[in-house]
Each structure stands twice: as structure tokens, then as C-alpha cells.
Motif scaffolding. Structure first.
Motif, mmCIF file in Angstrom:
data_model
loop_
_atom_site.group_PDB
_atom_site.id
_atom_site.type_symbol
_atom_site.label_atom_id
_atom_site.label_comp_id
_atom_site.label_asym_id
_atom_site.label_seq_id
_atom_site.Cartn_x
_atom_site.Cartn_y
_atom_site.Cartn_z
ATOM 1 N N UNK A 58 0.808 -1.165 -0.036
ATOM 2 C CA UNK A 58 -0.064 -0.054 0.106
ATOM 3 C C UNK A 58 0.745 1.153 -0.104
ATOM 4 N N UNK A 59 1.848 1.107 0.780
ATOM 5 C CA UNK A 59 2.889 2.233 0.615
ATOM 6 C C UNK A 59 2.678 3.441 1.369
ATOM 7 N N UNK A 60 1.582 3.384 2.361
ATOM 8 C CA UNK A 60 1.176 4.334 3.137
ATOM 9 C C UNK A 60 1.661 4.395 4.664
ATOM 10 N N UNK A 61 2.478 3.549 4.917
ATOM 11 C CA UNK A 61 3.154 3.648 6.162
ATOM 12 C C UNK A 61 4.303 4.513 6.098
ATOM 13 N N UNK A 62 4.483 4.962 7.514
ATOM 14 C CA UNK A 62 5.743 5.952 7.632
ATOM 15 C C UNK A 62 7.025 5.171 7.771
ATOM 16 N N UNK A 63 8.131 5.702 7.219
ATOM 17 C CA UNK A 63 9.156 5.060 6.974
ATOM 18 C C UNK A 63 9.693 4.172 8.223
ATOM 19 N N UNK A 64 9.748 4.712 9.324
ATOM 20 C CA UNK A 64 9.883 3.987 10.462
ATOM 21 C C UNK A 64 9.067 2.736 10.495
ATOM 22 N N UNK A 65 7.735 2.812 10.542
ATOM 23 C CA UNK A 65 6.874 1.811 10.383
ATOM 24 C C UNK A 65 7.285 0.585 9.490
ATOM 25 N N UNK A 66 7.483 1.228 8.239
ATOM 26 C CA UNK A 66 7.865 0.135 6.928
ATOM 27 C C UNK A 66 9.259 -0.458 7.324
ATOM 28 N N UNK A 67 10.132 0.193 7.921
ATOM 29 C CA UNK A 67 11.305 -0.513 8.386
ATOM 30 C C UNK A 67 10.989 -1.654 9.337
#
Length: 82
Positions: free
Chosen positions: A25-34
Motif C-alpha cells: 500500500x505504501x502508506x506506512x511511515x518510513x520507520x513503520x515500514x522498516x
């Protein structure tokens, strides 16, 4: 401190599917994505280890006439060319 219940293979796969969907989805903040990526990587390692263990157990259970383990390709039925 609560004791963490060991996840089953199926639970790990389901969680991996959730992680992949969230990352796609690509909607998570960078820290959450990591953090999700790190969790997914750990789950993949655990699933791989569990599959390796299952494979070893199957090989151990499959014995040839002399008692030695016999490894056959998946789906092999003893007939060639069919």
C-alpha cells in the motif's frame, strides 16, 4: 512478563501476508515500514527453518529396503517418463 506463544507456520504465513499488503500500500511511515520489513525478514527465517526441519523429518521417515533414507523428487511415483 507474559510468555509469548509460539506461532504456527500458518500463523507466520498469515502475518507475512499482512506485512506484504501493508508495505505494498505504501502508506506506512518510513520507520513503520522498516519495522515491518524487519519483522517480515524474521518471519521468513523462522518459516524457512521450520520447512527445513519438516523436510528432515520426512527424509528420516522415508526408509529404503536396507533401512537407509531414500530421497525421491517431490511427486515421484517410481515411474519414469509419465
Amino acid at each position: 512478563m507474559a510468555v509469548k506463544k509460539k506461532q504456527t507456520f500458518e500463523e507466520r504465513i498469515a502475518r507475512l501476508e499482512e506485512i506484504v499488503a501493508r508495505l505494498e500500500r505504501g502508506d506506512a511511515p518510513l520507520a513503520d515500514s522498516l519495522a515491518l520489513f524487519e519483522e517480515g525478514t524474521k518471519l521468513i527465517g523462522e518459516c524457512s527453518a521450520q520447512l527445513d526441519q519438516a523436510e528432515q523429518q520426512v527424509v528420516k521417515l522415508m526408509k529404503g529396503p536396507d533401512g537407509a533414507p531414500v530421497e525421491l523428487p517431490f511427486g515421484a511415483d517410481g515411474e519414469e517418463g509419465t
